[in-house]
Design a protein around this motif. Structure first.
Motif, PDB file in Angstrom:
ATOM      1  N   GLY A 331       0.796  -1.218   0.000  1.00  0.00           N
ATOM      2  CA  GLY A 331       0.000   0.000   0.000  1.00  0.00           C
ATOM      3  C   GLY A 331       0.827   1.265   0.000  1.00  0.00           C
ATOM      4  N   VAL A 332       2.131   1.155  -0.343  1.00  0.00           N
ATOM      5  CA  VAL A 332       2.984   2.344  -0.315  1.00  0.00           C
ATOM      6  C   VAL A 332       2.532   3.394  -1.321  1.00  0.00           C
ATOM      7  N   GLN A 333       1.779   2.973  -2.348  1.00  0.00           N
ATOM      8  CA  GLN A 333       1.285   3.930  -3.340  1.00  0.00           C
ATOM      9  C   GLN A 333      -0.061   4.550  -2.939  1.00  0.00           C
ATOM     10  N   LYS A 334      -0.650   4.056  -1.875  1.00  0.00           N
ATOM     11  CA  LYS A 334      -1.979   4.532  -1.478  1.00  0.00           C
ATOM     12  C   LYS A 334      -1.944   5.559  -0.360  1.00  0.00           C
ATOM     13  N   VAL A 335      -0.912   5.531   0.462  1.00  0.00           N
ATOM     14  CA  VAL A 335      -0.878   6.425   1.618  1.00  0.00           C
ATOM     15  C   VAL A 335      -0.024   7.646   1.315  1.00  0.00           C
ATOM     16  N   LYS A 336      -0.163   8.643   2.192  1.00  0.00           N
ATOM     17  CA  LYS A 336       0.668   9.839   2.084  1.00  0.00           C
ATOM     18  C   LYS A 336       1.158  10.222   3.467  1.00  0.00           C
ATOM     19  N   GLU A 337       2.083  11.163   3.500  1.00  0.00           N
ATOM     20  CA  GLU A 337       2.731  11.572   4.739  1.00  0.00           C
ATOM     21  C   GLU A 337       1.705  11.931   5.825  1.00  0.00           C
ATOM     22  N   ASN A 338       1.939  11.374   7.023  1.00  0.00           N
ATOM     23  CA  ASN A 338       1.135  11.658   8.228  1.00  0.00           C
ATOM     24  C   ASN A 338      -0.251  11.029   8.209  1.00  0.00           C
ATOM     25  N   ASP A 339      -0.549  10.160   7.244  1.00  0.00           N
ATOM     26  CA  ASP A 339      -1.815   9.420   7.296  1.00  0.00           C
ATOM     27  C   ASP A 339      -1.833   8.517   8.527  1.00  0.00           C
ATOM     28  N   ILE A 340      -2.995   8.432   9.172  1.00  0.00           N
ATOM     29  CA  ILE A 340      -3.180   7.473  10.261  1.00  0.00           C
ATOM     30  C   ILE A 340      -3.844   6.238   9.672  1.00  0.00           C
ATOM     31  N   ILE A 341      -3.221   5.090   9.847  1.00  0.00           N
ATOM     32  CA  ILE A 341      -3.708   3.879   9.191  1.00  0.00           C
ATOM     33  C   ILE A 341      -3.945   2.768  10.212  1.00  0.00           C
ATOM     34  N   LYS A 342      -4.734   1.792   9.772  1.00  0.00           N
ATOM     35  CA  LYS A 342      -4.861   0.539  10.500  1.00  0.00           C
ATOM     36  C   LYS A 342      -4.012  -0.500   9.785  1.00  0.00           C
ATOM     37  N   PHE A 343      -3.356  -1.334  10.557  1.00  0.00           N
ATOM     38  CA  PHE A 343      -2.439  -2.293   9.926  1.00  0.00           C
ATOM     39  C   PHE A 343      -2.274  -3.510  10.812  1.00  0.00           C
ATOM     40  N   LYS A 344      -1.799  -4.536  10.167  1.00  0.00           N
ATOM     41  CA  LYS A 344      -1.408  -5.730  10.912  1.00  0.00           C
ATOM     42  C   LYS A 344       0.054  -6.020  10.579  1.00  0.00           C
ATOM     43  N   VAL A 345       0.800  -6.450  11.583  1.00  0.00           N
ATOM     44  CA  VAL A 345       2.231  -6.693  11.419  1.00  0.00           C
ATOM     45  C   VAL A 345       2.469  -8.158  11.073  1.00  0.00           C
ATOM     46  N   LEU A 346       3.174  -8.389   9.972  1.00  0.00           N
ATOM     47  CA  LEU A 346       3.561  -9.739   9.563  1.00  0.00           C
ATOM     48  C   LEU A 346       5.004  -9.992   9.987  1.00  0.00           C
ATOM     49  N   LYS A 347       5.278 -11.186  10.445  1.00  0.00           N
ATOM     50  CA  LYS A 347       6.640 -11.535  10.827  1.00  0.00           C
ATOM     51  C   LYS A 347       7.555 -11.453   9.605  1.00  0.00           C
ATOM     52  N   ALA A 348       8.711 -10.838   9.821  1.00  0.00           N
ATOM     53  CA  ALA A 348       9.640 -10.646   8.710  1.00  0.00           C
ATOM     54  C   ALA A 348      10.049 -11.976   8.084  1.00  0.00           C
ATOM     55  N   ALA A 349      10.273 -12.983   8.903  1.00  0.00           N
ATOM     56  CA  ALA A 349      10.690 -14.295   8.384  1.00  0.00           C
ATOM     57  C   ALA A 349       9.620 -14.877   7.475  1.00  0.00           C
ATOM     58  N   ASP A 350       8.325 -14.711   7.860  1.00  0.00           N
ATOM     59  CA  ASP A 350       7.240 -15.221   7.011  1.00  0.00           C
ATOM     60  C   ASP A 350       7.153 -14.438   5.705  1.00  0.00           C
ATOM     61  N   VAL A 351       7.353 -13.126   5.791  1.00  0.00           N
ATOM     62  CA  VAL A 351       7.300 -12.295   4.575  1.00  0.00           C
ATOM     63  C   VAL A 351       8.384 -12.717   3.599  1.00  0.00           C
ATOM     64  N   ILE A 352       9.603 -12.888   4.112  1.00  0.00           N
ATOM     65  CA  ILE A 352      10.725 -13.248   3.244  1.00  0.00           C
ATOM     66  C   ILE A 352      10.515 -14.618   2.610  1.00  0.00           C
ATOM     67  N   SER A 353       9.969 -15.545   3.390  1.00  0.00           N
ATOM     68  CA  SER A 353       9.783 -16.913   2.872  1.00  0.00           C
ATOM     69  C   SER A 353       8.750 -16.970   1.758  1.00  0.00           C
ATOM     70  N   HIS A 354       7.855 -15.977   1.667  1.00  0.00           N
ATOM     71  CA  HIS A 354       6.810 -15.996   0.648  1.00  0.00           C
ATOM     72  C   HIS A 354       7.080 -15.037  -0.514  1.00  0.00           C
ATOM     73  N   LEU A 355       8.213 -14.362  -0.476  1.00  0.00           N
ATOM     74  CA  LEU A 355       8.509 -13.427  -1.562  1.00  0.00           C
ATOM     75  C   LEU A 355       8.793 -14.170  -2.847  1.00  0.00           C
ATOM     76  N   ARG A 356       8.283 -13.656  -3.933  1.00  0.00           N
ATOM     77  CA  ARG A 356       8.515 -14.285  -5.244  1.00  0.00           C
ATOM     78  C   ARG A 356       8.904 -13.260  -6.296  1.00  0.00           C
ATOM     79  N   LEU A 357       8.352 -12.023  -6.146  1.00  0.00           N
ATOM     80  CA  LEU A 357       8.553 -11.023  -7.186  1.00  0.00           C
ATOM     81  C   LEU A 357       9.285  -9.834  -6.603  1.00  0.00           C
ATOM     82  N   LYS A 358      10.105  -9.203  -7.420  1.00  0.00           N
ATOM     83  CA  LYS A 358      10.770  -7.987  -7.024  1.00  0.00           C
ATOM     84  C   LYS A 358       9.802  -6.819  -7.094  1.00  0.00           C
ATOM     85  N   ALA A 359      10.122  -5.787  -6.347  1.00  0.00           N
ATOM     86  CA  ALA A 359       9.256  -4.602  -6.353  1.00  0.00           C
ATOM     87  C   ALA A 359       9.333  -3.918  -7.705  1.00  0.00           C
ATOM     88  N   GLU A 360       8.232  -3.292  -8.082  1.00  0.00           N
ATOM     89  CA  GLU A 360       8.199  -2.545  -9.335  1.00  0.00           C
ATOM     90  C   GLU A 360       8.369  -1.063  -9.042  1.00  0.00           C
TER      91      GLU A 360
END
Length: 360
Positions: A331-360
């Motif tokens: 969602g880095v393209q959806k938010v702007k500076e100082n927006d207050i958001i709701k979010f859930k934190v994913l464990k970094a190890a789980d995120v890395i293990s599921h990565l398949r594509l590079k960022a565009e």
């Protein structure tokens, strides 16, 4: 009728406001995903700007003064060792050579006559010794004349490719003047500079150090299909840059590489406790990379980061983040500076293990 129209307009306006409020409320309720930077042991490919040089590259210069009589080769031509390249007009040297031959013959005859007389005790042994010395001197002068004459024929000292030929037929050539250059491009050196910390890691951490095998990225962005080897490190650091030069050797059977080319040597560098983040958590503005960091009040703030290296789907962070930071993952393209958001934190190890594509 007018009152009815006004009431109708108010109802429509209230409906629009109500719908917009519901949309904003819906957008505000969107739940984003976040994660943390994490440290891992890994390796990445680092690129070093390099200068490419022939294993053998020499200047071919005239050994004698004279007019350029013959040019037997063309620019860019491959020649074999011993092949005749140029001929300097040898008229004077031929005359000197013939004169030296005649002096040798005369000295031989004189020595033979003196020997006959010496054997009959008509002349002394010393006179025979003098005659022999004169013969040796004449032979030495003949050797010098022969060298001067042969030096008018310029031959290739090794097999290679001819460079530019600045002089044309009939040009007056001075002794030592450049005729062309000759390059042996069968193998090539790629020189590149390494920082002092990287050099120390390379030399001291032998078990985990960068691989001696290196790649070469050419100026057009295409990798050379042959791998090279790091084989030499220079003896001292450059006092201005603080770097030290490495030399790698690459095979060049296709003769694609030429002396003076540039490229990038690609070396695999090991990393211990490297701080990494997913590439898709970043965005770019004017060649600078940023992430959104989420503070304790759930506000997002733009943070510039420095990239130390790149591995599939991940960036190795040099500066700008710590392990305790929470960064927006999607969602880095959806938010702007100082927006207050709701979010859930994913464990970094789980995120890395599921990565398949590079960022565009």
């Amino acid at each position: 009728m007018k009152r009815i129209s006004i009431l109708s307009g108010l109802i429509v306006l209230l409906s629009v406001v109500s719908c917009n409020s519901k949309v904003e409320e819906k957008e505000a309720e969107e739940i984003y995903t976040a994660t943390n930077p994490v440290t891992i042991d890994t390796s990445f490919t680092k690129e070093y700007v390099s200068q490419i040089r022939s294993v053998k590259n020499i200047e071919i210069r005239a050994l004698e003064k004279g007019f350029l009589q013959k040019i037997y080769v063309d620019e860019g031509q491959f020649v074999k060792q011993g092949q005749l390249l140029f001929k300097i007009l040898p008229t004077m040297y031929e005359a000197e050579y013939q004169k030296a031959i005649a002096e040798v013959k005369a000295s031989e005859i004189e020595m033979m006559n003196t020997k006959v007389l010496s054997d009959k005790n008509v002349v002394s042994k010393n006179e025979l010794a003098v005659a022999k010395a004169r013969l040796e001197q004449a032979k030495a002068e003949l050797a010098v004349a022969n060298f001067h004459l042969s030096a008018t024929n310029i031959k290739a000292p090794f097999s290679g490719t001819i460079d530019r030929i600045p002089k044309k037929l009939g040009s007056l050539i001075d002794e030592g003047e450049l005729l062309t250059s000759l390059s042996d491009n069968s193998q090539m050196f790629a020189y590149f500079n390494v920082s002092e910390p990287e050099y120390l890691n390379y030399e001291t951490d032998i078990k985990n150090r960068a691989d001696n095998k290196v790649g070469l990225l050419l100026a057009n962005g295409v990798a050379l299909k042959y791998k090279g080897n790091v084989e030499v490190i220079e003896s001292e650091f450059d006092s201005e840059t603080g770097n030290i030069a490495f030399r790698s050797r690459f095979p060049n059977p296709d003769k694609l590489l030429k002396n003076g080319e540039t490229g990038k040597v690609q070396m695999t560098v090991p990393l211990k406790n490297a701080l990494v983040i997913p590439q898709k958590a970043t965005y770019e503005i004017q060649d600078k990379k940023y992430v959104f960091v989420i503070d304790n009040k759930n506000k997002v703030h733009s943070q510039e980061i420095k990239i130390k290296g790149e591995i599939p789907d991940l960036y190795v962070i040099e500066s700008g983040l710590t392990m305790g930071d929470k960064i927006l993952l999607e969602g880095v393209q959806k938010v702007k500076e100082n927006d207050i958001i709701k979010f859930k934190v994913l464990k970094a190890a789980d995120v890395i293990s599921h990565l398949r594509l590079k960022a565009e």
